[in-house]
Design a protein around this motif. Structure first.
Motif: not given
Length: 71
Positions: A8-19
């Protein structure tokens, strides 16, 4: 292609991207140019709103569909 899972491109997020959020800034990009941000389910709406308020958001597509389009 790398073996790394897109995040994910959100600041600080390390979750897998889905979108994939496809966007462009009409002041600096040609109309057909698409920049991309990646988003997890949790941050898709927030990032979409950020781009949408500025008039930059062009498309929101599932990552798997985007990869097929671009492949």
């Amino acid at each position: 292609m790398t073996d790394e899972t897109p995040i994910c491109s959100a600041k600080g997020c390390r979750a897998d991207a889905v979108w994939v959020l496809a966007w462009n800034n009409p002041k600096i990009h040609t109309p057909e140019r698409r920049k991309t941000w990646l988003a997890c389910d949790e941050h898709r709406e927030h990032l979409s709103q950020f781009l949408g308020v500025r008039g930059f958001l062009k498309d929101v597509v599932l990552l798997a569909e985007w990869e097929v389009r671009e492949g």
